[in-house]
Design an enzyme around this catalytic site. Structure first.
Site, PDB file in Angstrom:
ATOM      1  CG  ASP A 123      38.819  32.821  41.516  1.00  0.00           C
ATOM      2  OD1 ASP A 123      38.103  32.950  42.554  1.00  0.00           O
ATOM      3  OD2 ASP A 123      38.696  31.881  40.950  1.00  0.00           O
ATOM      4  CG  ASP A 148      36.588  27.226  44.630  1.00  0.00           C
ATOM      5  OD1 ASP A 148      37.438  26.301  45.335  1.00  0.00           O
ATOM      6  OD2 ASP A 148      35.304  26.723  44.794  1.00  0.00           O
TER       7      ASP A 148
END
Length: 254
Positions: A19, A21
């Site tokens: 991922d 963020d």
């Protein structure tokens, strides 16, 4: 059988997916030189990719303009836009799935709901149209970093996004849509199966025997939940980029 494209890696049958963020970068901020070095070292060990809900332009703001060169696989908008070794793969589209009439009903409902919300602040860009989803932000994506932090605290206390999602689920129960709360100020709306697990379609023929996934929103309802819990992945839940680095270095002896 693993693709010969990865024969230069120590573990060519392994891929690490990250991922963006909160995992590779602090929320909406840029990647550190330390993380860049860790990822560069990791690419000597295995195949490396990222997957996020944002479009490629926003991901480049955080990862750098050379993002396509830094990773073997780049999955924007959960893989609706995808790159393998810098080459774009076939796309899909949220608007094709929805159709204009159903899409208009969804957007109109969201705008009316936001108009009736009592929040300390509202800014602009409450709905952002993306290739494979819409991103809905009660405060508006144009808020400053300080306003973003203030809204996150308010949202955690008053469950603004959680209640918004429940209202949408009740209103559009016939549309086979999924709602995923991620980041600090917004949530994503997309067709069932178009969460981050969508990106796995692009690598299923690569022959990987181990797929590691690293994410920070791995709780139920978070936008990493589905891929973190997928049968084909080995999930790693992290609190911040520093923890991501620590786990990677420990796993691969970097």
């Amino acid at each position: 059988m693993t693709s010969s494209d990865w024969s230069d890696r120590e573990y060519p049958n392994t891929i690490c997916l990250f991922d963006v963020d909160g995992t590779l970068t602090p929320a909406r901020l840029t990647i550190t030189e330390s993380m860049k070095k860790t990822l560069s070292d990791l690419r000597k060990k295995c195949v490396v990719g990222f997957v996020g809900g944002s479009d490629l332009a926003k991901q480049k703001e955080q990862l750098g303009n050379d993002a396509l060169d830094m990773f073997d696989f780049c999955f924007s908008e959960n893989g609706l836009t995808a790159f393998r070794k810098g080459q774009e793969l076939p796309k899909n589209s949220f608007i094709k799935y929805m159709g204009e009439d159903r899409y208009a009903k969804l957007v109109n409902f969201c705008l009316r709901y936001i108009a009736d919300l009592e929040l300390p602040q509202k800014r602009g860009t409450f709905i952002e149209f993306r290739q494979g989803m819409i991103n809905v932000s009660p405060i508006g994506r144009n808020c400053s970093h300080e306003e973003r932090m203030n809204y996150e605290r308010f949202d955690l206390e008053h469950k603004i996004r959680e209640k918004f999602v429940v209202a949408l689920q009740n209103e559009f129960s016939d549309m086979a849509l999924k709602f995923s709360i991620g980041g600090q100020i917004s949530f994503d709306v997309f067709p069932e199966g178009w969460d981050k697990t969508y990106c796995l379609r692009h690598i299923e023929k690569e022959g990987f025997t181990k797929i590691h996934f690293f994410g920070d929103k791995t709780f139920k309802g978070g936008n990493d939940w589905e891929i973190y819990n997928h049968d084909d992945t080995i999930g790693h839940s992290v609190k911040n980029p520093e923890e991501t680095e620590a786990i990677v270095k420990d796993l691969f002896k970097i």
